[in-house]
Enzyme design. Sequence first.
Site, short mmCIF file in Angstrom:
data_model
loop_
_atom_site.label_atom_id
_atom_site.label_comp_id
_atom_site.label_asym_id
_atom_site.label_seq_id
_atom_site.Cartn_x
_atom_site.Cartn_y
_atom_site.Cartn_z
N ASP A 249 -0.81 -27.26 9.91
CA ASP A 249 -1.58 -27.54 9.22
C ASP A 249 -2.37 -26.30 8.27
O ASP A 249 -2.31 -25.52 9.00
CB ASP A 249 -2.60 -27.95 10.24
N ASP B 108 -2.33 -30.97 2.53
CA ASP B 108 -2.28 -29.28 4.12
C ASP B 108 -1.34 -30.03 5.37
O ASP B 108 -1.82 -29.21 6.23
CB ASP B 108 -3.51 -29.32 3.67
N GLU B 109 -1.05 -31.28 5.96
CA GLU B 109 -0.98 -31.22 7.06
C GLU B 109 0.56 -32.33 7.23
O GLU B 109 0.59 -33.56 6.67
CB GLU B 109 -2.13 -32.01 7.24
#
EC number: 2.7.7.7
Length: 358
Positions: A8, A103-104
């Site tokens: 993350d 983003d993860e």
Amino acid sequence: MSKIVHVDLDAFYASVEQRDNSCYRDKPLVVGGLPQERGVVVAASYQARKFGIHSAMPSYQALQKYPNLIFVPPRFEVYRSISKQIHAIFKRYTDLVEPVALDEAYLDVTQNKLGLPYATTIAKQIKAEILAETGLTASAGVSQNKFLAKMASGMNKPNGLTAILPEQAPAFVAALPIEKFHGIGQVTASKMHNLGIHTGFDLKRYSEDDLVRYFGKVGRFYYLIARGEDNRIVEPNRKRKSIGAETSFTKDLNDLQAILLELETIAQTVQHRLESYQALGRTITLKVKFADYQQITRSRTVTDAIGEAKAISQVAKELLATISLQGRSVRLSGISLSNLDYPQKPRPIQLCLFESGV
């Protein structure tokens, strides 16, 4: 036993803006619309979070919390480009990568391309390569399943690396406050508190049948995670079926105009999430939960896929008009879009034309 890594990026959108503009570094900053345009916070830097500013908060509220807050319009084309860089790093280790957002992602490194024996080693190397190639930090969690890996990645942010070993899982889950469980929101946590459930230990005392009776079919998931179990696999080709947002109000609302304003704010958050995926939706679903926890949903499918906040909120308001609010207070509302389309070219979105510290 599976070896799962959850990666993350730390305050991704805000960190990109601070990376690209030295004037923004180490300062309270949000990515989102301006207060005078009734904007919403899309992302907040860690410096802004110290003042209680968070994503999905109306921009005017964020400004009240810190008057010198810097507002920067989102640049989704930049975020998507960096996301591709990061996913290329993931693919050096495994093809079993399940994106959750730009983003993860979850990675199954049980059998990895480099033949490394320890998932923690892989997570450490991925973090180092992300920093070297993008200038951004990421936090990573390592464990035997997706739930535990997700929980681990959030334990030492920013720039953290945490592993939950199999023998540590029962004690970790038992001590975890129920509000910290991934998949349990504020409203569900409040309902659990009313049942005497405050920690994972308390949750584990309930049978699967009881949890299904109280919470519906998601109760089966709660039953498993209370035991540190999660049978979900990492799905590389998983596509989102819906994109949405919801808000649990700090105070139950019974004023129609206040509810309508909240829907406009939620619609803006949904628009930003659609933009990050370059998606449009044809089916709009409104969710309303009352103070007595009764939940009502209304849906409408439109001919042409939409993604603009104005169009989304208009449909949501029309759906709200079909629900009787007389004498009732609303504790939560949400909007989601499903029946998604992914156009080849991103739609032109009118963004702020300047950056401002208001």
